[in-house]
Write a protein that holds these residues in place. Structure first.
Motif, PDB file in Angstrom:
ATOM      1  N   ALA A   1       0.795  -1.234   0.000  1.00  0.00           N
ATOM      2  CA  ALA A   1       0.000   0.000   0.000  1.00  0.00           C
ATOM      3  C   ALA A   1       0.825   1.280   0.000  1.00  0.00           C
ATOM      4  O   ALA A   1       0.589   2.189  -0.805  1.00  0.00           O
ATOM      5  CB  ALA A   1      -0.960  -0.002   1.189  1.00  0.00           C
TER       6      ALA A   1
ATOM      7  N   ILE B   1      -2.632  10.470  -2.390  1.00  0.00           N
ATOM      8  CA  ILE B   1      -3.804   9.627  -2.212  1.00  0.00           C
ATOM      9  C   ILE B   1      -3.754   9.076  -0.794  1.00  0.00           C
ATOM     10  O   ILE B   1      -2.674   8.810  -0.265  1.00  0.00           O
ATOM     11  CB  ILE B   1      -3.825   8.508  -3.270  1.00  0.00           C
ATOM     12  CG1 ILE B   1      -5.122   7.706  -3.152  1.00  0.00           C
ATOM     13  CG2 ILE B   1      -2.626   7.581  -3.136  1.00  0.00           C
ATOM     14  CD1 ILE B   1      -5.364   6.789  -4.327  1.00  0.00           C
ATOM     15  N   SER B   2      -4.913   8.952  -0.154  1.00  0.00           N
ATOM     16  CA  SER B   2      -4.901   8.530   1.247  1.00  0.00           C
ATOM     17  C   SER B   2      -4.745   7.017   1.335  1.00  0.00           C
ATOM     18  O   SER B   2      -5.095   6.280   0.413  1.00  0.00           O
ATOM     19  CB  SER B   2      -6.176   8.977   1.952  1.00  0.00           C
ATOM     20  OG  SER B   2      -7.236   8.144   1.583  1.00  0.00           O
ATOM     21  N   THR B   3      -4.199   6.571   2.443  1.00  0.00           N
ATOM     22  CA  THR B   3      -3.956   5.152   2.629  1.00  0.00           C
ATOM     23  C   THR B   3      -5.252   4.335   2.552  1.00  0.00           C
ATOM     24  O   THR B   3      -5.295   3.324   1.854  1.00  0.00           O
ATOM     25  CB  THR B   3      -3.235   4.921   3.971  1.00  0.00           C
ATOM     26  OG1 THR B   3      -2.334   6.002   4.193  1.00  0.00           O
ATOM     27  CG2 THR B   3      -2.496   3.614   3.970  1.00  0.00           C
ATOM     28  N   PRO B   4      -6.328   4.755   3.272  1.00  0.00           N
ATOM     29  CA  PRO B   4      -7.563   3.969   3.169  1.00  0.00           C
ATOM     30  C   PRO B   4      -8.089   3.865   1.737  1.00  0.00           C
ATOM     31  O   PRO B   4      -8.660   2.826   1.374  1.00  0.00           O
ATOM     32  CB  PRO B   4      -8.556   4.740   4.034  1.00  0.00           C
ATOM     33  CG  PRO B   4      -7.743   5.535   4.952  1.00  0.00           C
ATOM     34  CD  PRO B   4      -6.477   5.851   4.239  1.00  0.00           C
TER      35      PRO B   4
ATOM     36  N   HIS C   1      -6.203   1.149   0.160  1.00  0.00           N
ATOM     37  CA  HIS C   1      -6.676  -0.127   0.706  1.00  0.00           C
ATOM     38  C   HIS C   1      -7.960  -0.567   0.030  1.00  0.00           C
ATOM     39  O   HIS C   1      -8.120  -1.724  -0.335  1.00  0.00           O
ATOM     40  CB  HIS C   1      -6.930   0.002   2.220  1.00  0.00           C
ATOM     41  CG  HIS C   1      -5.672  -0.036   3.009  1.00  0.00           C
ATOM     42  ND1 HIS C   1      -5.504   0.690   4.167  1.00  0.00           N
ATOM     43  CD2 HIS C   1      -4.506  -0.688   2.821  1.00  0.00           C
ATOM     44  CE1 HIS C   1      -4.302   0.489   4.645  1.00  0.00           C
ATOM     45  NE2 HIS C   1      -3.667  -0.359   3.849  1.00  0.00           N
ATOM     46  N   THR C   2      -8.875   0.408  -0.099  1.00  0.00           N
ATOM     47  CA  THR C   2     -10.176   0.065  -0.679  1.00  0.00           C
ATOM     48  C   THR C   2     -10.008  -0.538  -2.065  1.00  0.00           C
ATOM     49  O   THR C   2     -10.584  -1.579  -2.394  1.00  0.00           O
ATOM     50  CB  THR C   2     -11.042   1.326  -0.762  1.00  0.00           C
ATOM     51  OG1 THR C   2     -10.981   1.991   0.493  1.00  0.00           O
ATOM     52  CG2 THR C   2     -12.477   0.981  -1.069  1.00  0.00           C
TER      53      THR C   2
ATOM     54  N   LEU D   1      -7.311  -1.874  -3.415  1.00  0.00           N
ATOM     55  CA  LEU D   1      -6.599  -3.152  -3.382  1.00  0.00           C
ATOM     56  C   LEU D   1      -7.546  -4.293  -3.014  1.00  0.00           C
ATOM     57  O   LEU D   1      -7.568  -5.341  -3.661  1.00  0.00           O
ATOM     58  CB  LEU D   1      -5.452  -3.081  -2.375  1.00  0.00           C
ATOM     59  CG  LEU D   1      -4.236  -2.256  -2.831  1.00  0.00           C
ATOM     60  CD1 LEU D   1      -3.238  -2.100  -1.697  1.00  0.00           C
ATOM     61  CD2 LEU D   1      -3.564  -2.915  -4.035  1.00  0.00           C
ATOM     62  N   LYS D   2      -8.371  -4.042  -1.952  1.00  0.00           N
ATOM     63  CA  LYS D   2      -9.271  -5.112  -1.524  1.00  0.00           C
ATOM     64  C   LYS D   2     -10.276  -5.454  -2.614  1.00  0.00           C
ATOM     65  O   LYS D   2     -10.645  -6.615  -2.804  1.00  0.00           O
ATOM     66  CB  LYS D   2     -10.050  -4.693  -0.265  1.00  0.00           C
ATOM     67  CG  LYS D   2      -9.197  -4.350   0.923  1.00  0.00           C
ATOM     68  CD  LYS D   2      -8.640  -5.597   1.584  1.00  0.00           C
ATOM     69  CE  LYS D   2      -7.667  -5.182   2.677  1.00  0.00           C
ATOM     70  NZ  LYS D   2      -6.389  -5.916   2.629  1.00  0.00           N
TER      71      LYS D   2
END
Lengths: 107, 850
Positions: free
Chosen positions: A25, A40-43, A46-47, A49-50
């Motif tokens: 990430a 870009i924010s980490t969450p 994550h979104t 990627l998931k």
């Protein structure tokens, strides 16, 4: 399952390809910022990627932990066969369109 | 940061926990190299967003299915008693809230129907002592227009606070029209009331023209077209009707019946017998409104008006003529400190109290739901546990419970809308408005509505659901649950708190209201019949009328009056020896029988004496006016005819009780014969009235006899307080009912859960009294605690309300005691009944049930 690819998803897939095998990430976010000149924010990463994992375009495996992560292990992502096919298709479609496009008449 | 990580660690799904927290930390680390503070900020933000990977949500199952609705409905039906309590409480609470919201919107909407209302301001006249008047000198408006050509100004003149008469051209029938205003010809460009007949720019362009409201046109001319017809104003001034304007909207600060042109001021003054000059800067008599162009702000104009005052106003008045601008839309709610005529105002404190009431009512209803749902959750644990064993996830159980809450909220909302439709006419009457059901149901308010409903659902569903889930997660099959009672105690305490506060507020408002209407005004107002005589034969031939009336067996004494006692008085300039400048002092003009008729105590000097000729130029003063005469009033002379002061009267409330007692001068003048006050006696009102009316008809057949009793009129001044006390009383009563329903249900639930314990205690020899004590102890302690906390808070809030009145009641311990005892009795008796029944139950019945 919806197999189409969004803009950001395409970007992340490409970034994963570039950074493999060290794509996780934070490194993805850094690379994104370097190329797009926009953070870009980490969450958000994550979104995406998931979602790509659940679509079957990415696979993940646990990596090593580092001190700044409090010893928590990284998760590295890599492209699956489906993922590669999907992004390749986007690229082909795009090339076709470019080849057929005429020069725009600016008015 | 450790705390946040801990929370994340607990909430996030175990599979992805390490990855996410690790990534967040690493990102923080990177950013912290540039700016630590910013990095921290990002970390908190990102952690918050990452909560979405929580245990319940990060799962591949379907959280919500239509089955939920079916299960919820089944559950609600099975526990129908509880459902009824929920829905009735919540819908009552919501209905009250919606009504209060309507009230709020109504009050906030005052004067916003005018075109481009935000560019309209009223000119407020401030003295150097900080006193603000809503009225300005006559030349203010015209001079503003000449000095600032881009600003348009208009004036409103209310015919010197007296009820003028209107008559058709045949002068056969006379109408007293209080709400008749004289306005400049550009009036409708600034206050854009809708004209039903006539053009905005034309209707008042000529002098001696008048525009009637639809209602007045109907009253005077019936269904005939009024335009072009003529009316007599005060029998002397001929006005031509040029237009018809809509009836005054209920949310207008100006409540009117007619607007006449101010084109020819001299003849208007002649008609009303006014001898003042409209050219000077002394007399403040008109409301001035200005419309600013877009490029000019109110602050800029206010700054320019400082120079304006210096340029135009003679030096002796200049310090009392600081002109400020008040936005039109603020006139209704923010004019508490401004002395006004004819402006409909309401104190903002009233609105705040209404809002507070709404919040309290709704909270009580919501808390009822939470209390009951969590109290009854133990009954559901079996079912939920089985569900869990059969494979349902926490998330699924959670959404099912939220669905239940949602169904209750939506049903209540629909029921409450029906209630609102039913109650709206009565409510309108109470707050003196004409709110239609759909008036404020616009997109904006509707979206608020939906947001509120969702919010309520969420709080109502969340606590009971998470509480129950905790129990389920302990796998408590058939075990007795240790209840987490702290939260529940707080909620119950809040309900008790609200109940006591509401009852206390009711008691205070009721007492203040009865204080206002029943207090001793310092003069006699019962059995005083007031006859308006201005413009009639009685104002010219007064002695004859007085004599005839006094011949009536019902009349004991009569007095002339310039103003309605106990309601208004006019300010008149006086020169007082030893004071460098003129003083504006409240004054009423009367005749010789004034003191006797109103039974006012003379505390110094003597009353007017008809046998002493010079008394017609003499004055009486009240005690408050003594402050003007430091060197003794006996020797002081007032400017008018070098009048002498002959006596001092005990202070009485010559103004309404929203204002305190000010210095007052009482004089005699032929120019101010406005009312004849008759002191009447006798038991039959109709006889008295007919007798006096017949005498009136003999002497003045052409003019209406329009008398009224003084005390009724004065009580009408406090109508707003009366309605307010009714509103608060009704709302408080309903919310206390809701709270009691909730508490009762809670206690029932509580006792049911402890039935077995009660049974065992009885077998072991406890008496019914001991058990009763055991159950009620906790609620009683809570109640006492609540009272201790409540006392200062309730006192503070109500003090702020009472401060609106210069004369008001003081807090007394007994008021609080009443509130406490009343709430205690209400709640105590109901709970005791339930508890005693539980305590009396035969233990065999309970224990065998295993």
């Amino acid at each position: 399952m919806n197999d189409s690819i969004g803009n950001l998803e395409e970007m992340v897939l490409l970034l994963v390809m570039t950074l493999e095998p060290k794509a996780y990430a934070i490194s993805l976010a850094n690379e994104y910022k370097k190329i797009k000149k926009k953070s870009i924010s980490t969450p958000a990463i994550h979104t995406v990627l998931k979602r790509l994992v659940s679509k079957g375009f990415l696979s993940s495996k646990a990596g090593e932990g580092t001190p700044e992560r409090g010893g928590r292990s990284k998760v590295y992502y890599s492209l699956t066969k489906d993922g590669y096919a999907a992004i390749k298709e986007v690229q082909t479609q795009r090339e076709q369109l470019w080849a057929n496009a005429g020069k725009p008449q600016f008015t | 940061m450790k705390f946040i990580i801990k929370i994340l660690g607990k909430t996030l799904h175990p599979e992805i926990k390490d990855e996410i927290i690790g990534d967040l930390l690493e990102a923080y680390d990177q950013r912290a190299q540039q700016n630590k503070f910013l990095a921290g900020f990002h970390f908190v933000l990102e952690s918050f967003v990452s909560l979405k990977w929580g245990k319940m949500i990060y799962r591949k199952e379907r959280l919500w299915s239509s089955q939920n609705v079916k299960f919820s409905l089944r559950h609600l039906k099975r526990n129908w008693r509880e459902t009824v309590v929920h829905i009735s409480g919540l819908s009552l609470g919501l209905a009250l809230c919606i009504l209060l919201a309507f009230f709020y919107f109504h009050e906030k909407s005052f004067d916003t129907f005018h075109e481009d209302y935000s560019s309209v301001y009223r000119v407020v006249n401030e003295t150097d002592k900080g006193v603000q008047y809503g009225v300005t000198p006559w030349p203010t408006g015209p001079f503003i227009e000449t000095d600032f050509p881009e600003v348009s100004a208009t004036r409103i003149y209310h015919t010197f606070r007296k009820t003028p008469t209107l008559a058709r051209s045949d002068k056969k029938e006379f109408f007293y029209e209080d709400d008749l205003f004289f306005v400049d010809n550009n009036f409708f460009d600034i206050l854009t009331f809708k004209l039903l007949k006539g053009q905005r720019s034309e209707v008042l362009s000529e002098p001696n023209t008048i525009v009637l409201s639809e209602a007045l046109a109907q009253k005077i001319f019936g269904s005939k077209n009024p335009v072009g017809r003529e009316l007599w104003f005060e029998s002397t001034l001929r006005l031509t009707v040029t237009g018809v304007v809509e009836n005054s909207p209920p949310n207008s600060h100006l409540q009117y019946q007619a607007f006449a042109s101010l084109g020819d001021i001299t003849s208007i003054f002649q008609a009303t017998g006014n001898q003042f000059s409209f050219e000077g800067w002394y007399w403040t008599a008109v409301n001035t409104y200005v419309r600013l162009p877009r490029e000019l702000t109110a602050q800029q104009l206010e700054a320019d008006l400082v120079d304006f005052t210096q340029r135009h106003v003679p030096e002796e008045f200049a310090h009392r003529r600081n002109f400020k601008l008040q936005p039109l839309a603020n006139m209704h709610l923010n004019s508490d400190d401004i002395e006004d005529i004819f402006v409909e105002k309401r104190s903002e404190v009233e609105i705040k109290i209404a809002m507070l009431l709404g919040v309290i009512v709704l909270s009580i209803a919501i808390i009822n739901f939470i209390n009951l749902a969590s109290a009854s959750s133990s009954n559901r644990l079996y079912a939920l546990n089985i569900k869990k064993r059969l494979g349902a996830s926490y998330g699924q159980i959670f959404t099912q419970m939220l669905t239940e809450a949602m169904i209750v909220v939506v049903t209540s909302l629909l029921v409450s809308l029906l209630l609102v439709i039913g109650a709206l006419p009565y409510f309108n009457e109470l707050i003196n408005a004409r709110i239609g059901f759909f008036d404020y149901l616009q997109l904006e308010t509707l979206s608020w509505f939906v947001a509120c409903a969702l919010f309520i659902t969420f709080i109502m569903g969340f606590y009971p659901a998470s509480y129950t889930l905790k129990q389920v997660s302990k796998d408590t099959f058939g075990q007795h649950i240790k209840r987490n009672t702290i939260t529940q105690k707080i909620l119950v305490a809040f309900q008790l708190f609200a109940s006591v506060s509401l009852i206390y507020g009711c008691i205070i408002i009721y007492n203040q209201f009865s204080f206002l209407t029943q207090r001793d005004l310092g003069f006699k107002d019962e059995n005083v019949l007031m006859v308006p005589i201005r413009g009639t034969e009685a104002s010219v031939n007064t002695a004859l009328f007085k004599q005839r009336f006094e011949n009536s067996p019902y009349v004991t004494s009569t007095s002339l009056l310039s103003d309605v006692m106990g309601s208004t008085a006019q300010l008149v300039p006086f020169e007082i020896d030893g004071k460098p400048e003129q003083q504006n002092i409240a004054t009423i003009f009367v005749d010789f029988d004034f003191v006797e008729t109103f039974d006012i105590e003379v505390v110094g000097g003597r009353d007017f004496d008809p046998t002493i000729h010079s008394d017609s130029n003499a004055f009486l003063i009240n005690e408050s006016a003594l402050s003007y005469f430091e060197n003794g009033w006996e020797e002081a002379r007032l400017n008018r005819g070098n009048g002498k002061i002959i006596g001092v009267l005990k202070d009485f409330h010559f103004m309404d009780l929203h204002q305190g007692i000010q210095p007052l001068i009482i004089g005699m003048s032929d120019a101010w014969r406005n009312y004849l006050a008759l002191n009447v006696q006798g038991s039959k009102f109709s006889e008295i009235y007919e007798d006096i009316e017949s005498k009136w008809r003999e002497l003045e057949p052409n003019r209406p006899f329009d008398a009224w009793f003084l005390d009724e009129k004065l009580n009408n001044l406090y109508r707003s307080e009366k309605n307010q006390s009714i509103i608060v009383a009704v709302f408080s009563f309903l919310s206390v009912v809701i709270a009691i329903i909730g508490l009762l249900a809670l206690v029932t639930e509580f006792i049911q859960n402890r039935y077995k314990e009660i049974g065992i205690r009885k077998v072991l020899g406890a008496s019914a009294n001991q058990i009763y004590y055991l159950i009620t102890r906790s609620i009683a302690t809570l109640f006492l605690l609540v009272i201790v906390i409540n006392l200062p808070l309730a006192r503070f809030t109500m003090s702020r309300w009472l401060d609106n009145y210069p004369t008001h009641i003081d807090h007394q311990w007994t008021y609080y005691l009443y509130a406490f005892v009343l709430t205690g009795l209400l709640i105590g008796s109901l709970i005791s009944y339930k508890c005693l029944r539980a305590a009396r139950v035969n233990p065999v019945e309970i224990i065998k049930d295993e």
